[in-house]
Structures are given as structure tokens and as C-alpha cells.
Design a protein around this motif. Structure first.
Motif, PDB file in Angstrom:
ATOM      1  N   LEU A 185       0.811  -1.202  -0.201  1.00  0.00           N
ATOM      2  CA  LEU A 185      -0.087  -0.091   0.008  1.00  0.00           C
ATOM      3  C   LEU A 185       0.791   1.134  -0.007  1.00  0.00           C
ATOM      4  O   LEU A 185       0.505   2.176  -0.607  1.00  0.00           O
ATOM      5  N   HIS A 186       1.878   1.201   0.734  1.00  0.00           N
ATOM      6  CA  HIS A 186       2.736   2.504   0.736  1.00  0.00           C
ATOM      7  C   HIS A 186       3.501   2.713  -0.400  1.00  0.00           C
ATOM      8  O   HIS A 186       3.856   3.619  -0.818  1.00  0.00           O
ATOM      9  N   SER A 187       3.820   1.467  -1.189  1.00  0.00           N
ATOM     10  CA  SER A 187       4.775   1.535  -2.257  1.00  0.00           C
ATOM     11  C   SER A 187       3.910   2.206  -3.609  1.00  0.00           C
ATOM     12  O   SER A 187       4.138   2.995  -4.340  1.00  0.00           O
ATOM     13  N   LEU A 188       2.497   1.787  -3.595  1.00  0.00           N
ATOM     14  CA  LEU A 188       1.612   2.230  -4.329  1.00  0.00           C
ATOM     15  C   LEU A 188       0.956   3.718  -4.097  1.00  0.00           C
ATOM     16  O   LEU A 188       1.149   4.496  -4.926  1.00  0.00           O
ATOM     17  N   LYS A 189       0.929   4.071  -2.933  1.00  0.00           N
ATOM     18  CA  LYS A 189       0.693   5.493  -2.431  1.00  0.00           C
ATOM     19  C   LYS A 189       1.836   6.461  -3.233  1.00  0.00           C
ATOM     20  O   LYS A 189       1.518   7.567  -3.471  1.00  0.00           O
ATOM     21  N   SER A 190       3.040   5.892  -3.178  1.00  0.00           N
ATOM     22  CA  SER A 190       4.355   6.758  -3.611  1.00  0.00           C
ATOM     23  C   SER A 190       3.948   6.855  -5.270  1.00  0.00           C
ATOM     24  O   SER A 190       4.620   7.807  -5.779  1.00  0.00           O
ATOM     25  N   GLN A 191       3.459   6.201  -5.885  1.00  0.00           N
ATOM     26  CA  GLN A 191       3.431   6.017  -7.393  1.00  0.00           C
ATOM     27  C   GLN A 191       1.878   5.921  -7.889  1.00  0.00           C
ATOM     28  O   GLN A 191       1.599   4.890  -8.188  1.00  0.00           O
ATOM     29  N   PRO A 192       1.045   6.959  -7.753  1.00  0.00           N
ATOM     30  CA  PRO A 192      -0.480   6.683  -8.034  1.00  0.00           C
ATOM     31  C   PRO A 192      -0.582   6.326  -9.618  1.00  0.00           C
ATOM     32  O   PRO A 192      -1.496   5.684 -10.031  1.00  0.00           O
ATOM     33  N   SER A 193       0.671   6.641 -10.557  1.00  0.00           N
ATOM     34  CA  SER A 193       0.358   6.365 -11.859  1.00  0.00           C
ATOM     35  C   SER A 193       0.370   4.984 -12.086  1.00  0.00           C
ATOM     36  O   SER A 193      -0.568   4.307 -13.037  1.00  0.00           O
ATOM     37  N   VAL A 194       1.096   3.945 -11.425  1.00  0.00           N
ATOM     38  CA  VAL A 194       0.992   2.549 -11.394  1.00  0.00           C
ATOM     39  C   VAL A 194      -0.470   2.061 -10.965  1.00  0.00           C
ATOM     40  O   VAL A 194      -0.879   1.130 -11.437  1.00  0.00           O
ATOM     41  N   ILE A 195      -0.807   2.739  -9.829  1.00  0.00           N
ATOM     42  CA  ILE A 195      -2.170   2.407  -9.574  1.00  0.00           C
ATOM     43  C   ILE A 195      -3.396   2.476 -10.755  1.00  0.00           C
ATOM     44  O   ILE A 195      -4.169   1.366 -11.013  1.00  0.00           O
ATOM     45  N   LEU A 196      -3.353   3.584 -11.222  1.00  0.00           N
ATOM     46  CA  LEU A 196      -4.242   4.000 -12.344  1.00  0.00           C
ATOM     47  C   LEU A 196      -3.975   3.048 -13.538  1.00  0.00           C
ATOM     48  O   LEU A 196      -5.003   2.570 -14.194  1.00  0.00           O
ATOM     49  N   ASP A 197      -2.811   2.770 -13.996  1.00  0.00           N
ATOM     50  CA  ASP A 197      -2.475   1.952 -15.112  1.00  0.00           C
ATOM     51  C   ASP A 197      -2.955   0.511 -14.895  1.00  0.00           C
ATOM     52  O   ASP A 197      -3.493  -0.275 -15.713  1.00  0.00           O
ATOM     53  N   THR A 198      -2.636   0.165 -13.649  1.00  0.00           N
ATOM     54  CA  THR A 198      -3.089  -1.357 -13.411  1.00  0.00           C
ATOM     55  C   THR A 198      -4.691  -1.584 -13.260  1.00  0.00           C
ATOM     56  O   THR A 198      -5.228  -2.557 -13.978  1.00  0.00           O
ATOM     57  N   ILE A 199      -5.426  -0.572 -12.766  1.00  0.00           N
ATOM     58  CA  ILE A 199      -6.867  -0.499 -12.614  1.00  0.00           C
ATOM     59  C   ILE A 199      -7.402  -0.410 -14.047  1.00  0.00           C
ATOM     60  O   ILE A 199      -8.258  -0.998 -14.496  1.00  0.00           O
ATOM     61  N   LYS A 200      -6.710   0.388 -14.990  1.00  0.00           N
ATOM     62  CA  LYS A 200      -7.259   0.546 -16.236  1.00  0.00           C
ATOM     63  C   LYS A 200      -7.115  -0.900 -16.893  1.00  0.00           C
ATOM     64  O   LYS A 200      -8.055  -1.083 -17.688  1.00  0.00           O
ATOM     65  N   ASN A 201      -5.926  -1.293 -16.901  1.00  0.00           N
ATOM     66  CA  ASN A 201      -5.583  -2.633 -17.462  1.00  0.00           C
ATOM     67  C   ASN A 201      -6.585  -3.640 -17.357  1.00  0.00           C
ATOM     68  O   ASN A 201      -7.054  -4.660 -17.832  1.00  0.00           O
ATOM     69  N   ILE A 202      -6.904  -3.876 -15.739  1.00  0.00           N
ATOM     70  CA  ILE A 202      -7.661  -4.818 -15.272  1.00  0.00           C
ATOM     71  C   ILE A 202      -9.179  -4.568 -15.770  1.00  0.00           C
ATOM     72  O   ILE A 202      -9.681  -5.736 -16.185  1.00  0.00           O
ATOM     73  N   CYS A 203      -9.476  -3.500 -15.769  1.00  0.00           N
ATOM     74  CA  CYS A 203     -10.841  -3.106 -16.369  1.00  0.00           C
ATOM     75  C   CYS A 203     -10.971  -3.468 -17.816  1.00  0.00           C
ATOM     76  O   CYS A 203     -12.073  -3.969 -18.192  1.00  0.00           O
ATOM     77  N   ASP A 204      -9.991  -3.016 -18.715  1.00  0.00           N
ATOM     78  CA  ASP A 204     -10.050  -3.307 -20.045  1.00  0.00           C
ATOM     79  C   ASP A 204     -10.224  -4.925 -20.466  1.00  0.00           C
ATOM     80  O   ASP A 204     -10.696  -5.433 -21.326  1.00  0.00           O
ATOM     81  N   LEU A 205      -9.593  -5.798 -19.393  1.00  0.00           N
ATOM     82  CA  LEU A 205      -9.738  -7.213 -19.681  1.00  0.00           C
ATOM     83  C   LEU A 205     -11.074  -7.758 -19.818  1.00  0.00           C
ATOM     84  O   LEU A 205     -11.239  -8.885 -20.507  1.00  0.00           O
ATOM     85  N   SER A 206     -12.146  -7.249 -19.309  1.00  0.00           N
ATOM     86  CA  SER A 206     -13.546  -7.646 -19.368  1.00  0.00           C
ATOM     87  C   SER A 206     -13.941  -7.611 -20.724  1.00  0.00           C
ATOM     88  O   SER A 206     -14.558  -8.949 -21.052  1.00  0.00           O
ATOM     89  N   LEU A 207     -13.570  -6.870 -21.558  1.00  0.00           N
ATOM     90  CA  LEU A 207     -14.244  -6.943 -23.034  1.00  0.00           C
ATOM     91  C   LEU A 207     -13.456  -8.055 -23.796  1.00  0.00           C
ATOM     92  O   LEU A 207     -14.284  -8.842 -24.395  1.00  0.00           O
ATOM     93  N   PRO A 208     -12.190  -8.180 -23.953  1.00  0.00           N
ATOM     94  CA  PRO A 208     -11.735  -9.430 -24.855  1.00  0.00           C
ATOM     95  C   PRO A 208     -11.844 -10.787 -24.094  1.00  0.00           C
ATOM     96  O   PRO A 208     -12.137 -11.898 -24.786  1.00  0.00           O
ATOM     97  N   LEU A 209     -11.838 -10.980 -22.910  1.00  0.00           N
ATOM     98  CA  LEU A 209     -12.274 -12.050 -22.293  1.00  0.00           C
ATOM     99  C   LEU A 209     -13.687 -12.634 -22.388  1.00  0.00           C
ATOM    100  O   LEU A 209     -14.060 -13.668 -22.641  1.00  0.00           O
ATOM    101  N   ASP A 210     -14.537 -11.617 -22.377  1.00  0.00           N
ATOM    102  CA  ASP A 210     -16.124 -11.909 -22.825  1.00  0.00           C
ATOM    103  C   ASP A 210     -16.307 -12.248 -24.295  1.00  0.00           C
ATOM    104  O   ASP A 210     -16.758 -13.214 -24.552  1.00  0.00           O
ATOM    105  N   LYS A 211     -15.563 -11.604 -25.191  1.00  0.00           N
ATOM    106  CA  LYS A 211     -15.869 -11.985 -26.623  1.00  0.00           C
ATOM    107  C   LYS A 211     -15.060 -13.015 -27.103  1.00  0.00           C
ATOM    108  O   LYS A 211     -15.613 -13.845 -27.808  1.00  0.00           O
ATOM    109  N   LEU A 212     -13.944 -13.538 -26.400  1.00  0.00           N
ATOM    110  CA  LEU A 212     -13.298 -14.967 -26.510  1.00  0.00           C
ATOM    111  C   LEU A 212     -14.066 -15.691 -25.852  1.00  0.00           C
ATOM    112  O   LEU A 212     -13.650 -17.102 -26.158  1.00  0.00           O
ATOM    113  N   GLY A 213     -14.903 -15.646 -25.003  1.00  0.00           N
ATOM    114  CA  GLY A 213     -15.695 -16.941 -24.334  1.00  0.00           C
ATOM    115  C   GLY A 213     -14.859 -17.313 -23.076  1.00  0.00           C
ATOM    116  O   GLY A 213     -15.192 -18.506 -22.698  1.00  0.00           O
TER     117      GLY A 213
END
Length: 246
Positions: A185-213
Motif C-alpha cells: 500500500l505504501h509503495s503504491l501510494k508513492s506512485q499513483p500512476s502505477v495504480i491507475l494503469d493497473t486498474i485501467k488494464n484490469i478493467c479493459d480485460l473484461s471486453l476481450p475475455l467476454d468476446k473470446l468466451g
């Protein structure tokens, strides 16, 4: 107002605004699907969603070249792990845009006789691979941040103080796990850009995972994840310091 104007003047900015609008419409349609009194509004939202999607197809023409150039820059990185992850992610992204552009050309009649299902499958597959390699980069960066924090004497003292002041945690969580979470938590707090990028990529996973079944979900989840991802993309364009580098 200046921020909004600068955002609209960027091709990426327009694409992300269109994308956020598209998924906001899709989420609204999903939430109103059982409301018979709002059928006219649902039809308007569906039409707007389709128009936003069509607009994004045009804005993405040529993005394959941008991804190839990004891959060329990634090859020069001294960190071998980052070099491999970013190069692969950009190559997969270029292949995704190539498939997506071919599908668009087939849909508007510029190319005839293409196997749309096959091209759509390949586009989703390359998109999924680009997200997996991007998430691998995120995990690697997080691990590096944690390693740097763990070597810091001041931080180690702070963590020991935290563990000593919270002995009741040991009754619920293993002390080593508590220490790991504290460090994370303290490592991520020091680099919010990493948190945002990780959340963004995790959210984007839902579309191809659904389309590919691979992992089927409903339209509401996909729309919500797409909206969150799009908003994060807009934020990182408005505030470049929140965009992960390299």
C-alpha cells in the motif's frame, strides 16, 4: 475550459471522450433495460452508442503505426524486463489495430469477402495479449517499488512500529501478510500512476475475455469497466504526471 479544449484537440483525447460516452450510454441502456417507460430514451442512447463506436473506428485509423513506433522506442530500454513487456505489448496492440481497421474496412464495403468472425477473434486475442503484457509490466514495476521501499531503513522502522502498535492484527492476519500489505500500500501510494494503469488494464480485460468466451459476463459489467478505464485514460491525458512511464 482550457483543459477541455486541449483534450479535445488531441486525437487520443477525442477517442477517449468518445469511448467514455459510448460506455456511459451502454451502462445507461443496461440499467434501463427493464423500464418500459424509457424505451424512447433507450433507443436514443443505443443510437448515440453506435455513433460513438463508429467515430472511434475512424479515429483509430493509423494507430497501428503509432504502436510500431512505440515498440521501436521500447526496444532501446536498458531494463530487459520492461523492454520485453513494452515491446510485446505495443506489437500486440499494433496487430489489434490492424485487425480492427480491416474489420472497419469490411463493414463499410472497402474490402469484400473477409471472414469477419475470424478477424474479430484475432482482434480480441491480440487485445487480450497486449493487456496481459501491460499488466505484467505493472506487476514488475510494483515489485520494484516494493523492493526499493523494503531497502529503506526509515521505512523498515515505520513498518516495525506499525506491526508493534497493532498486535491485534496477528489474531486475524498472519504478521508476514500484514507486513506485505503495508509495504504494498505504501509503495503504491508513492506512485499513483502505477495504480491507475493497473486498474485501467484490469478493467479493459473484461471486453476481450467476454468476446473470446474465456470469462463471460453481462453487458452492464463490461460497460462499467469500459467507463472506468476511459475516465482513467482521460485523467492521464489531462494530468500527464499520472501516466505511467516509460
Amino acid at each position: 475550459m482550457d483543459v477541455l479544449i486541449n483534450l479535445i484537440n488531441q486525437t487520443q483525447g477525442r477517442d477517449r471522450i468518445f469511448r467514455a460516452t459510448q460506455y456511459a450510454c451502454a451502462l445507461s441502456v443496461y440499467s434501463l433495460r427493464n423500464n418500459c417507460e424509457q424505451r424512447d430514451l433507450v433507443d436514443i442512447l443505443k443510437s448515440l452508442e453506435a455513433n460513438m463506436n463508429a467515430g472511434r473506428k475512424l479515429l483509430r485509423l493509423g494507430n497501428a503505426i503509432n504502436s510500431i513506433e512505440a515498440a521501436k522506442r521500447a526496444v532501446r530500454l536498458s531494463d530487459r524486463v520492461l523492454c520485453l513487456c513494452l515491446t510485446a505489448a505495443n506489437i500486440y496492440r499494433a496487430l489489434y489495430f490492424l485487425c480492427d481497421n480491416t474489420l472497419w474496412a469490411g463493414n463499410v464495403g472497402l474490402i469484400r469477402g473477409i471472414d469477419k468472425e475470424r478477424w474479430s477473434f484475432n482482434a480480441s486475442l491480440y487485445y487480450l495479449l497486449s493487456l496481459i503484457t501491460s499488466l505484467t509490466r505493472d506487476v514488475y514495476v510494483i515489485w520494484q517499488l516494493m523492493a526499493q521501499r523494503a531497502r529503506d531503513k526509515c521505512f523498515r522502522q515505520k513498518m516495525e512500529t506499525h506491526l508493534n502498535e497493532s498486535p491485534e492484527v496477528a489474531d486475524v492476519i498472519i504478521p508476514q501478510l500484514d507486513a506485505f500489505l503495508f509495504l504494498l500500500l505504501h509503495s503504491l501510494k508513492s506512485q499513483p500512476s502505477v495504480i491507475l494503469d493497473t486498474i485501467k488494464n484490469i478493467c479493459d480485460l473484461s471486453l476481450p475475455l467476454d468476446k473470446l468466451g474465456i470469462y463471460k459476463t453481462n453487458a452492464g459489467v463490461i460497460a462499467f469497466c469500459g467507463l472506468v478505464s476511459s475516465l482513467i485514460g482521460i485523467v492521464t491525458l489531462i494530468q500527464p504526471k499520472l501516466k505511467i512511464k516509460p
